[in-house]
Structure formats: structure tokens, C-alpha cells
Design a protein around this motif. Structure first.
Motif, PDB file in Angstrom:
ATOM      1  N   MET A   1      44.524 -18.004-112.702  1.00  0.00           N
ATOM      2  CA  MET A   1      43.620 -18.807-111.872  1.00  0.00           C
ATOM      3  C   MET A   1      44.404 -19.922-111.211  1.00  0.00           C
ATOM      4  SD  MET A   1      40.114 -20.627-113.067  1.00  0.00           S
ATOM      5  CE  MET A   1      40.962 -21.983-113.814  1.00  0.00           C
ATOM      6  N   THR A   2      44.111 -20.160-109.947  1.00  0.00           N
ATOM      7  CA  THR A   2      44.888 -21.140-109.200  1.00  0.00           C
ATOM      8  C   THR A   2      44.186 -22.475-109.103  1.00  0.00           C
ATOM      9  OG1 THR A   2      43.868 -20.428-107.155  1.00  0.00           O
ATOM     10  CG2 THR A   2      45.919 -19.336-107.772  1.00  0.00           C
ATOM     11  N   ALA A   3      43.047 -22.611-109.788  1.00  0.00           N
ATOM     12  CA  ALA A   3      42.278 -23.845-109.647  1.00  0.00           C
ATOM     13  C   ALA A   3      43.084 -25.048-110.089  1.00  0.00           C
ATOM     14  CB  ALA A   3      41.011 -23.755-110.480  1.00  0.00           C
ATOM     15  N   THR A   4      43.084 -26.052-109.269  1.00  0.00           N
ATOM     16  CA  THR A   4      43.673 -27.311-109.696  1.00  0.00           C
ATOM     17  C   THR A   4      42.590 -28.360-109.622  1.00  0.00           C
ATOM     18  OG1 THR A   4      44.382 -27.714-107.435  1.00  0.00           O
ATOM     19  CG2 THR A   4      46.007 -26.770-108.930  1.00  0.00           C
ATOM     20  N   LEU A   5      42.586 -29.206-110.607  1.00  0.00           N
ATOM     21  CA  LEU A   5      41.560 -30.250-110.656  1.00  0.00           C
ATOM     22  C   LEU A   5      42.189 -31.569-110.247  1.00  0.00           C
ATOM     23  CD1 LEU A   5      39.882 -29.184-113.978  1.00  0.00           C
ATOM     24  CD2 LEU A   5      38.726 -29.360-111.782  1.00  0.00           C
ATOM     25  N   GLY A   6      41.493 -32.291-109.418  1.00  0.00           N
ATOM     26  CA  GLY A   6      41.942 -33.627-109.040  1.00  0.00           C
ATOM     27  C   GLY A   6      40.747 -34.546-109.071  1.00  0.00           C
ATOM     28  N   SER A   7      40.949 -35.839-108.915  1.00  0.00           N
ATOM     29  CA  SER A   7      39.813 -36.755-108.953  1.00  0.00           C
ATOM     30  C   SER A   7      40.145 -38.056-108.230  1.00  0.00           C
ATOM     31  CB  SER A   7      39.393 -37.032-110.390  1.00  0.00           C
ATOM     32  OG  SER A   7      40.423 -37.683-111.068  1.00  0.00           O
ATOM     33  N   SER A   8      40.539 -37.926-106.953  1.00  0.00           N
ATOM     34  CA  SER A   8      40.984 -39.117-106.233  1.00  0.00           C
ATOM     35  C   SER A   8      39.863 -40.148-106.096  1.00  0.00           C
ATOM     36  CB  SER A   8      41.515 -38.729-104.856  1.00  0.00           C
ATOM     37  OG  SER A   8      40.511 -38.051-104.137  1.00  0.00           O
ATOM     38  N   THR A   9      38.597 -39.712-105.981  1.00  0.00           N
ATOM     39  CA  THR A   9      37.497 -40.661-105.826  1.00  0.00           C
ATOM     40  C   THR A   9      36.756 -40.868-107.132  1.00  0.00           C
ATOM     41  OG1 THR A   9      35.983 -38.886-105.296  1.00  0.00           O
ATOM     42  CG2 THR A   9      37.123 -39.923-103.453  1.00  0.00           C
ATOM     43  N   GLY A  10      37.299 -40.353-108.207  1.00  0.00           N
ATOM     44  CA  GLY A  10      36.594 -40.432-109.466  1.00  0.00           C
ATOM     45  C   GLY A  10      35.756 -39.190-109.708  1.00  0.00           C
ATOM     46  N   LEU A  11      35.380 -38.486-108.631  1.00  0.00           N
ATOM     47  CA  LEU A  11      34.643 -37.230-108.782  1.00  0.00           C
ATOM     48  C   LEU A  11      35.663 -36.108-108.932  1.00  0.00           C
ATOM     49  CD1 LEU A  11      31.991 -35.581-108.636  1.00  0.00           C
ATOM     50  CD2 LEU A  11      32.371 -35.423-106.173  1.00  0.00           C
ATOM     51  N   PRO A  12      35.606 -35.355-110.021  1.00  0.00           N
ATOM     52  CA  PRO A  12      36.564 -34.253-110.168  1.00  0.00           C
ATOM     53  C   PRO A  12      36.430 -33.275-108.997  1.00  0.00           C
ATOM     54  CG  PRO A  12      35.302 -34.567-112.185  1.00  0.00           C
ATOM     55  CD  PRO A  12      34.669 -35.424-111.137  1.00  0.00           C
ATOM     56  N   THR A  13      37.537 -32.734-108.564  1.00  0.00           N
ATOM     57  CA  THR A  13      37.491 -31.762-107.480  1.00  0.00           C
ATOM     58  C   THR A  13      38.308 -30.543-107.878  1.00  0.00           C
ATOM     59  OG1 THR A  13      37.942 -31.427-105.133  1.00  0.00           O
ATOM     60  CG2 THR A  13      39.406 -32.910-106.298  1.00  0.00           C
ATOM     61  N   SER A  14      37.903 -29.389-107.347  1.00  0.00           N
ATOM     62  CA  SER A  14      38.606 -28.154-107.676  1.00  0.00           C
ATOM     63  C   SER A  14      38.752 -27.342-106.406  1.00  0.00           C
ATOM     64  CB  SER A  14      37.812 -27.353-108.712  1.00  0.00           C
ATOM     65  OG  SER A  14      38.310 -26.029-108.797  1.00  0.00           O
ATOM     66  N   ASP A  15      39.926 -26.702-106.245  1.00  0.00           N
ATOM     67  CA  ASP A  15      40.090 -25.828-105.067  1.00  0.00           C
ATOM     68  C   ASP A  15      39.836 -24.362-105.425  1.00  0.00           C
ATOM     69  OD1 ASP A  15      42.291 -25.155-106.517  1.00  0.00           O
ATOM     70  OD2 ASP A  15      43.768 -25.603-104.950  1.00  0.00           O
ATOM     71  N   ALA A  16      39.234 -24.119-106.584  1.00  0.00           N
ATOM     72  CA  ALA A  16      38.956 -22.739-106.999  1.00  0.00           C
ATOM     73  C   ALA A  16      37.909 -22.104-106.086  1.00  0.00           C
ATOM     74  CB  ALA A  16      38.443 -22.728-108.431  1.00  0.00           C
ATOM     75  N   ASP A  17      37.989 -20.787-105.964  1.00  0.00           N
ATOM     76  CA  ASP A  17      36.981 -20.034-105.206  1.00  0.00           C
ATOM     77  C   ASP A  17      36.128 -19.250-106.201  1.00  0.00           C
ATOM     78  OD1 ASP A  17      35.434 -18.470-103.636  1.00  0.00           O
ATOM     79  OD2 ASP A  17      37.092 -17.457-102.592  1.00  0.00           O
ATOM     80  N   PRO A  18      34.883 -19.712-106.440  1.00  0.00           N
ATOM     81  CA  PRO A  18      34.047 -19.014-107.430  1.00  0.00           C
ATOM     82  C   PRO A  18      33.729 -17.578-107.026  1.00  0.00           C
ATOM     83  CG  PRO A  18      33.064 -21.113-106.749  1.00  0.00           C
ATOM     84  CD  PRO A  18      34.201 -20.837-105.825  1.00  0.00           C
ATOM     85  N   LEU A  34      35.215 -25.988-115.150  1.00  0.00           N
ATOM     86  CA  LEU A  34      34.257 -26.841-114.434  1.00  0.00           C
ATOM     87  C   LEU A  34      33.403 -27.649-115.407  1.00  0.00           C
ATOM     88  CD1 LEU A  34      33.122 -24.353-111.628  1.00  0.00           C
ATOM     89  CD2 LEU A  34      34.718 -26.278-111.418  1.00  0.00           C
ATOM     90  N   ARG A  35      33.008 -27.015-116.516  1.00  0.00           N
ATOM     91  CA  ARG A  35      32.223 -27.745-117.525  1.00  0.00           C
ATOM     92  C   ARG A  35      33.010 -28.916-118.083  1.00  0.00           C
ATOM     93  NH1 ARG A  35      30.535 -22.709-120.025  1.00  0.00           N
ATOM     94  NH2 ARG A  35      32.400 -22.972-121.298  1.00  0.00           N
ATOM     95  N   GLU A  36      34.293 -28.664-118.359  1.00  0.00           N
ATOM     96  CA  GLU A  36      35.100 -29.708-118.980  1.00  0.00           C
ATOM     97  C   GLU A  36      35.446 -30.812-117.984  1.00  0.00           C
ATOM     98  OE1 GLU A  36      35.280 -29.938-122.185  1.00  0.00           O
ATOM     99  OE2 GLU A  36      34.036 -28.133-121.981  1.00  0.00           O
ATOM    100  N   ALA A  37      35.483 -30.450-116.695  1.00  0.00           N
ATOM    101  CA  ALA A  37      35.895 -31.435-115.684  1.00  0.00           C
ATOM    102  C   ALA A  37      34.899 -32.584-115.592  1.00  0.00           C
ATOM    103  CB  ALA A  37      36.065 -30.761-114.329  1.00  0.00           C
ATOM    104  N   GLY A  38      33.609 -32.314-115.813  1.00  0.00           N
ATOM    105  CA  GLY A  38      32.631 -33.396-115.736  1.00  0.00           C
ATOM    106  C   GLY A  38      31.249 -32.870-115.420  1.00  0.00           C
ATOM    107  N   PRO A  39      30.269 -33.788-115.358  1.00  0.00           N
ATOM    108  CA  PRO A  39      28.888 -33.377-115.074  1.00  0.00           C
ATOM    109  C   PRO A  39      28.752 -32.768-113.684  1.00  0.00           C
ATOM    110  CG  PRO A  39      28.974 -35.651-115.859  1.00  0.00           C
ATOM    111  CD  PRO A  39      30.392 -35.224-115.610  1.00  0.00           C
TER     112      PRO A  39
END
Lengths: 403, 337
Positions: A1-18, A34-39
Motif C-alpha cells: 500500500m502506498t498510503a502516506t499519512l500526513g497532518s500539516s493542518t492537524g487533520l490527518p491526510t492520506s493519499d491512498a485510493d480506496p 484510517l481508523r488509527e489516523a484519527g476520527p
């Protein structure tokens, strides 16, 4: 999986394609991430928001005031884009327009309305199981049981003509693909859209439907003025779109689960009344409907973040149904668990109107199998059927041992 | 907002516990949060969940059964805003010859008191149309208030004829003033009896007629609309139904006939949870009496129905109940479990 998680604004972000093939083949790793990244997580590839935890998914599903369905429950935003077909009066509608169609359909498919079908479907399941077992005990369960049974009982219950019933599964498959992005799975179905839609529209007409059945009951409601004659065929269409593929995949899920959890099959044999729990546990465990979108009706606060008005939010029903915050040992298929409250049928005013139909079909089929089959095992490699919204099987080779 | 509600009442994980089932929502026990006089002899009650959580969804025309602390159960139409999921509003007229329900609400029920709530159920739904005519008599305005709001939202052509004895006794005139000349307010002491025939005009296909009010008004509506198409007119009568035993606030016993087990259900615990504690798992889903998943056959006893599913006839049959919210009026219930 190529998803990378980032959170520049405090909101977790992912570039994954579901909707990537690898994710559709096995969505569990992305769901967990996604569950672990946050609400809530931002999915940068589509500029949409995602919820994967049970508490948030459940709360958003029931909150029709802030998370609407009327702008479409797929990626396409009907505020800006033209839907591929006239929108559903149920799935893709909000109150107040949603009220009358919903009231009629839930009444037509209520547990009390289904009572007259119960004995017939249980007998039908016994006949099918006897036919199948007399032909052999090794077979692919998808064509032989999990597609065959719904196609045997449901179109009759609706009152559909015999001719063209083979169109039901491809039509549903395309409709559920169309909730995703315009990818290769949608392109694969596109050539037949006009033909399949034409057939579906033709059988939703009053003249095409049998004088008794769910379809006739919907038309009778229009005679009483409870819905308009223009709404009636679209409500019949909802039955055909949402009532076949989903049930097939739910039955596939429960049979696959039993084939891979022999101890659970023994429990069902000892206590056949667990058939109802078994199906809902399989719907929780596998979540045949994996995802649906909602659209924010205003700037909605979720935890520390705001979903801007008009944004799409992807609800991961499958992830919520395996959220360890809600379920102990969520990845196990376990008949001692109480699966009540899973969101595999959704929740709130759009919760699956056909859930009692699905439960009755599965109860009939599982009860008939439990009566004759001592154990179930896989007889070869299984194959997934990929769909942008549905988690489903193309093939489940089984070997049964009968008494 | 969503975030705060999650923090408030959805932190359901019980560390070390073997199950993480959220508590049954307190949708069937609501607190009076406001009591407001709105006309001579008419007040509104606003009800909310003690936890501040969402209430069960409803549609215009719906009513709730209020199980009052004095033991009486009365039905009241919802007349609030369903885009506010946290509050119900009902209007209550002091009935001069009533059997004590309305007098109790007016004189004794206080802000902070808890009432049992069944439903909402809707026997009087607004069906789709481009054109509606509404006729309200007195407190019969309550179910029609959310209906005219909805007709306005849908962009339908609609008008309301609202009669009452005196202007001062007619509720919600301020709310209705916003609709301008779509609303005709016709107090009897100023205008005499309602001119139904003049208001309705000649029968027209597609126009839906809704009326709620005292029996003589509804009888007059039936007569005046005799020439209209079948199903054009929909009415709701005030219900003066008297139930057998009052709602109980003490424990009751539930016998599970097939299992051979009897469990005691204390106040505040659902039948579903009590039965589950005894080891009999019944599948459920919404836990609000809406989806129908937890239906159980009733073999004996008098259920106290709190669901949104059964109509009055089905309730009277007494042979089935939804155990996530419904309870018992009798000391003992026998279920087909």
C-alpha cells in the motif's frame, strides 16, 4: 500500500485510493490505517473526508440534518454534477422528499409483511439444497447457492417477469460501481448501461409486474395517493438495484465465513436458531456494502476539525464494523458475539429497507444447509469480484460433508 | 455538533468488559425542558433526552404517546422543527371535560419532570402533491403546523383555514403570520362557522385535503368533500383512547417460553438487555423501536408499546412487540423466546 499519512493542518491526510484494485482486493489494511489516523481523515486524491471509526460513522449516519444523501451517496456531487441516472427517491434523497417513498417501502418490506413469505422461502431453500447436494458435494458456492437462492425467491417476490432476470446482477454491479470514481470498473460496465437501464425501467412499470408482490404493493400505494404514479416505478427500481447483489454478497460472506471457521458451523448445527445472528455477524465481519458518501449541509464540526459545507465524506462501514473501540477481537467471525448495532445495513433514516428480506433469505438458506451438511470446507482458491462499493466473491469453491 | 456528542455519550468502550454494547439510548424517557403558555388554555411542552442526545426522527403528522407521571397515557401531535433532532414540541389544550391528562399537564407537570415517550408514530402522513388545502379546528392546528412548513419547503401551492372559538384561544398565530395570506384565521366569535365549501371550492384532482379538529368539524369535512376523489381527504381525530392498566414504574417479569427462563426487568433496563443478561441474545439494530429487527412474539401479558412501527390495530392485537424499547403494563409478560 502506498498510503502516506500526513497532518500539516492537524487533520490527518492520506493519499491512498480506496478504489484502487489492490485496496478493493483487501481493504483491511487501509481501513486500519484510517481508523488509527484519527476520527476524521482527509483523502487528498479525491479531496474528500473520511470516517472509519464506529462512533463517528454511526453518529454521522443518523445525522441526516448535517450529512445529507440528496447530493448523492457516491463520489459525484449532485450539487455540481449530473447523475448517471435519475436519482433514487430513497438512497439519494433527503427529507421531506424522502419521507413518502421511505414510508411506503419500509411498509412493503416490514417483518409483518414478510410473514406470508417465510414458509415458502424455507421450503424453497430446502428444495434448492436438495437439488444441489444430489448433484454433488463439491461446487462453486457463488453460482450454485449464493446467487441461485436470491434469484430464485426475490424476483418472484417482487413480481418480475421471467425474461431478463439475468440482467439484475450486472445492473446492480454497475450501480454500485458508479458510487466510486470514474475508473476502469465503471468503464467496464458502461457499454451495457443503456440496455440494462432500459430493461429495469421496463419491468418497473405496473403492466410488467405480477398482480401480487412487492412491486404491486408499491403501485397500490400510489393508487391510495401515498406516493405519486411517477414515484412508483422509481421505488420499484430501488428494490432491483439494492435488493439482489447485496444479498448475494451477504450470503457469500456467511458461507465463506463458515467454510473458514469450522467450529462456528458446528455451533450453528447444534443451535440452528443462531442462523439470524450468523448472518448479521457475517454482514459485520465482511460488510458487503463497504462505503457510502454523505455531503455536509453546512460547515460541520467533527472533533477538532470542520468539514466545509458541500464537502463529500466517505463513510467506511466496513472499517466501523471492525473498529476495536467498539468490538472485541473484531477480526474474528464469532457466533457468541452480539453483532447488533453494526452499520453494515447503515443506520438512521436511510438504513437498508430490505434488511428483513436479506435476513429471511439467509435464515432460510442456512437452516436448510445446517439440516443436511455436517461440515463445510474450501475446496480450492477463492476469487474476489471487485466493485467500487461492494465487497464480494466471484468464486468460493466448497466441499461439503453431508450426514 | 457531532464532536461534542461523541465525547458525551459514545465513549462506550469498557476496558476489561467482555462486551462493548452502547447503553440503550434514553429515547423512551424524556425530560420536560420548557413549558410555555401559547394561547388561552393552550401550552407547549418541549421535551429533550436527559443526556442531550438525538431523539427519534419523525415526520409531519406524527404523534407521541406521553406516559405521564400520574399514570395516564395521552397522545400528542409533534409540532416542532424536525431539523432540531434534540427537542420535541407538543401543544396541549386544557380539556374542560377530559379525564385528567391535560389538567395534569397544565397544573402539575413541571420543567425537569420525566415522562415516558412512545413513538413517534404517524397515522396522518403528508402525501406528495403540488397542492394542499389544510383545515384546522382549535388544537387540531398542532399536526398541521409542521405540515404547512413542509408544504412551503416543497414549494407546493397550499392554503390553511384555521378556526377556533376566540382569537385569544388559538395557538401559533404568530408562527402562522409569516405565511401571509396563505393562512385564513377565522375565530368563530368574529366570523361564525367555518365556510368549508367556500374554502375548498370545487373538487380538483391532485389536490390533497388535510383536516384535524373536533369531531363535528371532521364530520362536516366528510360531508362537504363527498364529491372529491377517493383518498383526497385525510383526517386525524383527537384520540381519547383509554388503555387498560397505567404505565408501570415498577419491575416486571418476563418469561421466555421456549428457553424456560424468567427474568426480572427493573426500571431503566430494556427487555432486550435484561433478556441478553440472562444469556438469550436477541438480534437488534437501531435500539430505538424503528427498524423492527428485535421483534418478539408475545404469548401472554399486556405490552407497553413504545415503538414507531405498530399501528393501533396491531398494538391492540397484543401478539408482538419490539423489546428494545417496549415494556410491560402487566406484572408478567410471556415471550416466544
Amino acid at each position: 500500500m502506498t498510503a502516506t499519512l500526513g497532518s500539516s493542518t492537524g487533520l490527518p491526510t492520506s493519499d491512498a485510493d480506496p478504489f484502487d484494485h489492490a485496496v478493493l482486493e483487501d481493504p483491511l489494511p487501509l481501513q486500519a490505517a484510517l481508523r488509527e489516523a484519527g476520527p476524521m481523515v482527509h483523502l487528498s486524491r479525491y479531496d474528500v473526508y473520511a470516517m472509519a471509526r464506529y462512533a463517528e460513522v454511526h453518529a454521522a449516519l443518523v445525522d441526516w440534518q448535517e450529512f445529507q444523501s440528496g447530493a448523492g451517496v457516491g463520489l459525484s456531487n449532485f450539487r455540481f454534477e449530473k447523475p448517471w441516472r435519475p436519482p433514487s427517491l430513497l438512497l439519494e434523497a433527503d427529507p421531506p422528499k424522502h419521507d413518502a417513498p421511505r414510508r411506503v417501502l419500509t411498509s412493503v418490506l416490514s417483518p409483518r409483511a414478510l410473514r406470508r413469505l417465510r414458509d415458502r422461502w424455507i421450503a424453497d431453500a430446502e428444495v434448492l439444497v436438495d437439488e444441489v447436494l444430489s448433484a454433488g458435494t463439491e461446487f462453486d458456492a457463488v453460482p450454485v447457492l449464493t446467487s441461485a437462492f436470491p434469484l430464485r425467491v426475490f424476483p418472484d417476490a417482487v413480481g418480475l417477469p421471467q425474461e431478463g432476470r439475468e440482467n439484475l446482477l450486472p445492473y446492480g454491479d454497475h450501480a454500485f460501481n458508479a458510487f466510486g470514481p470514474d475508473n476502469d470498473l465503471v468503464a467496464r460496465g458502461a457499454p451495457r448501461v443503456a440496455e440494462l437501464s432500459g430493461w429495469v425501467a421496463s419491468v418497473c412499470r405496473r403492466e410488467a409486474l405480477a398482480p401480487e408482490g412487492f412491486g404491486a404493493s408499491i403501485w397500490a400505494a400510489s393508487d391510495r395517493g401515498e406516493i405519486t404514479p411517477e414515484q412508483a416505478p422509481l421505488i420499484v427500481r430501488s428494490l432491483l438495484t439494492a435488493g439482489v447483489d447485496t444479498t448475494v454478497h451477504g450470503l457469500s460472506a456467511v458461507l465463506y465465513a463458515f467454510a473458514t471457521h469450522p467450529g462456528q458451523w458446528e455451533r450453528l448445527r447444534e443451535q440452528p436458531s443462531l442462523a439470524r445472528v450468523a448472518f448479521d455477524e457475517a454482514v459485520r465481519w465482511e460488510s458487503p456494502v463497504q462505503t457510502f458518501f454523505r455531503t455536509a449541509t453546512t460547515d460541520v464540526r467533527v472533533g477538532d476539525h470542520v468539514v466545509p459545507d458541500g464537502s463529500k465524506i466517505l463513510m467506511f462501514l466496513g472499517a466501523a464494523n471492525r473498529d476495536p473501540r467498539r468490538w472485541d477481537d473484531p477480526d474474528s467471525f464469532d457466533l457468541s458475539r452480539d453483532p447488533s448495532g453494526h452499520v453494515g445495513f447503515g443506520m438512521g433514516i436511510h438504513q437498508c429497507a430490505g434488511q428483513h428480506v436479506a435476513r429471511l433469505e439467509s435464515e432460510a438458506l442456512l437452516t436448510a444447509l445446517a439440516r443436511r451438511v455436517r461440515s463445510i470446507e474450501l475446496a480450492g482458491p477463492t476469487a474476489r469480484h471487485l466493485n467500487n462499493t461492494l465487497r464480494s466473491w466471484e468464486s468460493i469453491p466448497l466441499r461439503l460433508h453431508v450426514d | 455538533m457531532l464532536g461534542s456528542r461523541i465525547d458525551d455519550d459514545r465513549g462506550t468502550a469498557t476496558a476489561g468488559g467482555h462486551r462493548k454494547v452502547p447503553a440503550t439510548p434514553d429515547v423512551a424517557e424524556l425530560r420536560v425542558v420548557r413549558k410555555t403558555p401559547v394561547a388561552d388554555g393552550v401550552l407547549t411542552l418541549e421535551l429533550a433526552a436527559p443526556s442531550g442526545g438525538r431523539l427519534r426522527d419523525w415526520t409531519p403528522g406524527a404523534h407521541v404517546d406521553l406516559a405521564l407521571p400520574n399514570g395516564l397515557t395521552r397522545q400528542y401531535s409533534l409540532c416542532g422543527d424536525r431539523w432540531d433532532p434534540f427537542t420535541y414540541r407538543v401543544g396541549v389544550l386544557r380539556e374542560p371535560v377530559g379525564r385528567g391528562g391535560s389538567a395534569f399537564v397544565h397544573d402539575e407537570l413541571a420543567v425537569g419532570d420525566v415522562v415516558g415517550v412512545g413513538g413517534p408514530r404517524n397515522n396522518f402522513p403528508l402525501v406528495p402533491s403540488d397542492s394542499y388545502l389544510f383545515v384546522a379546528g382549535g388544537i387540531g392546528i398542532t399536526p398541521l403546523l409542521p405540515m404547512v412548513h413542509q408544504a412551503e419547503l416543497l414549494g407546493a401551492d397550499w392554503r390553511l383555514l384555521y378556526g377556533g372559538r376566540r382569537r385569544a384561544s388559538m395557538a401559533f398565530l404568530d408562527d402562522l403570520a409569516a405565511y401571509g395570506d396563505r393562512v385564513l384565521v377565522r375565530p368563530e366569535e368574529e366570523f361564525g362557522l367555518l365556510d368549508l365549501a367556500g374554502f375548498l371550492g370545487d373538487p380538483r384532482p391532485g389536490v390533497r385535503l388535510y383536516s384535524c379538529g373536533p369531531a363535528p368539524l371532521l364530520a362536516a369535512m366528510e360531508t362537504v368533500t363527498a364529491g372529491w376523489p377517493r383518498y383526497a381527504l385525510r383526517t386525524e381525530r383527537f384520540l381519547a383512547e383509554e388503555r387498560g392498566a397505567p404505565v408501570r414504574t415498577t419491575p416486571f417479569e418476563v418469561e421466555l417460553a421456549r428457553t424456560g427462563v424468567t427474568v426480572t426487568v427493573p426500571p431503566g433496563v430494556s427487555v432486550l438487555d435484561a433478556v441478553g443478561e440472562a444469556g438469550v441474545e436477541v438480534l437488534s439494530s437501531c435500539r430505538q423501536g424503528i427498524c423492527g429487527t428485535c421483534e418478539c412474539g408475545v404469548l401472554a401479558g399486556d405490552p407497553d408499546h413504545r415503538d414507531s412501527l405498530l399501528d393501533d390495530e396491531e398494538r391492540a392485537a397484543g401478539d408482538t412487540m419490539y423489546i428494545c424499547v417496549s415494556r410491560s403494563r402487566s406484572d408478567r409478560l410471556v415471550l416466544d423466546l
